[in-house]
Scaffold this active site. Sequence first.
Site, PDB file in Angstrom:
ATOM      1  CB  SER A 183      -0.870  -0.015   1.264  1.00  7.89           C
ATOM      2  OG  SER A 183      -1.387   1.263   1.528  1.00  7.89           O
ATOM      3  CD  GLU A 193      -2.243   5.294   4.505  1.00  4.34           C
ATOM      4  OE1 GLU A 193      -2.037   5.469   5.707  1.00  4.34           O
ATOM      5  OE2 GLU A 193      -2.513   6.220   3.732  1.00  4.34           O
ATOM      6  CE1 TYR A 220      -3.990  -1.713   5.733  1.00  6.27           C
ATOM      7  CE2 TYR A 220      -2.964   0.337   5.034  1.00  6.27           C
ATOM      8  CZ  TYR A 220      -3.561  -0.862   4.724  1.00  6.27           C
ATOM      9  OH  TYR A 220      -3.723  -1.221   3.404  1.00  6.27           O
TER      10      TYR A 220
END
Length: 322
Positions: free
Chosen positions: A124, A126, A148
Amino acid sequence: MAKSALITGITGQDGPYLAEFLLSKGYKVFGLVRRLSTPNFENIKEISDKITLLSGDLLDQGSLADAIYKSEPQEIYNLAAQSFVRASWDQPVLTGEFTALGVTRMLEAIRNIDKKIKFYQASSSEMFGKVTETPQKETTRFYPRSPYGVAKVYGHYITVNYRESYEMFACSGILFNHESPRRGIEFVTRKITHAVARIKLGKQKKLELGDLSPKRDWGFSGDYVEAMWLMLQQEKPDDFVIATGENHSVEEFVKIAFETVGISDWEQYIQSNVSEHMRPAEVDYLIGDASKAKKILGWTPKTSFKELVEMMVNSDLEKEKK
Ligand code: NDP
Ligand code: GDR
């Protein structure tokens, strides 16, 4: 003989798009589902008779091995995760179990059963978090900003490590935000389009949001699943950024969503900076450089930002009218 693929996270957003894509290529598709007290098959209802569901959980090593024995896949797509960033501060350990260690469990199952199975890991944007370079590409340093994001960095590097340690065909797709009418209702895009449809139909008066300023590189999930498949069709396993190369703020998303239903004075419906939707640490600015994917995979996104917003608003309008 038809190829088999095993998809974890089949009931989420990307799983059904990937399943549809693989079915169109003639694959036999298996999906791993965990037991829930109330099954969540909404996103796979249209393909339920074309795929085979196998019971299993990323927390349960034996169930992953069983799923591999039953499906005998040439390709495994690991899409399952605790994927909601905000919730990862409330359940950081569980997020680590699913999103980080779950990847190792699946890689171990493959290593023990058949190292020739090709593996796709859902990494991701992120992982870039507090960005150290713009736009972000495969070589950009990771600086995750949530439990996460930290868990995804682990999942990413364990995939690279199994590739290098055991010569496994393990790829990691670093996907930037991608959305669709199948997006979970708690993610900001779907939360907005669902509320806009309801406000238009007089069913809701206000929409409470957190910070409207973060910018994301938003694409369409249906376009992105093709890139996952392409990664596993190459001669060599590798990692790829998948993105549109364009970003927009949450506020711009809100504005276009309201404009789609003909509402221009959208500010009156919005309450922003609501504390429960704010994050202890925010990711302010993401924009991806997918030129490696374009060059090697021949992949480019097909859906524009405006088309994506309109697709989601119109889908929610139809659902809310019923
Ligand atoms: P969703 O949250 O929509 O789907 C997650 C899926 O994982 C669901 O099917 C869920 O099942 C399943 N799952 C969760 N925990 C477990 C578990 N312990 N065992 C088995 N299955 C489990 O995610 P998306 O489809 O949006 O994303 C797919 C993947 O890509 C995720 O890993 C996500 O982190 C990653 N990603 C997503 C991006 C995006 O913008 N969408 C961008 C970059 C990466 P259930 O229905 O039972 O809850
Ligand atoms: P993100 O997606 O955290 O980027 O992770 P999300 O839609 O949750 O948030 C995007 C941005 O919007 C801001 N925001 C709000 N977000 C939510 N959910 N609800 C609100 O009310 C709200 N108000 C403002 C957020 O603060 C954030 O800046 C998604 C997930 O799919 C991950 O699994 C994936 O890895 C990344 O995208 C890439």
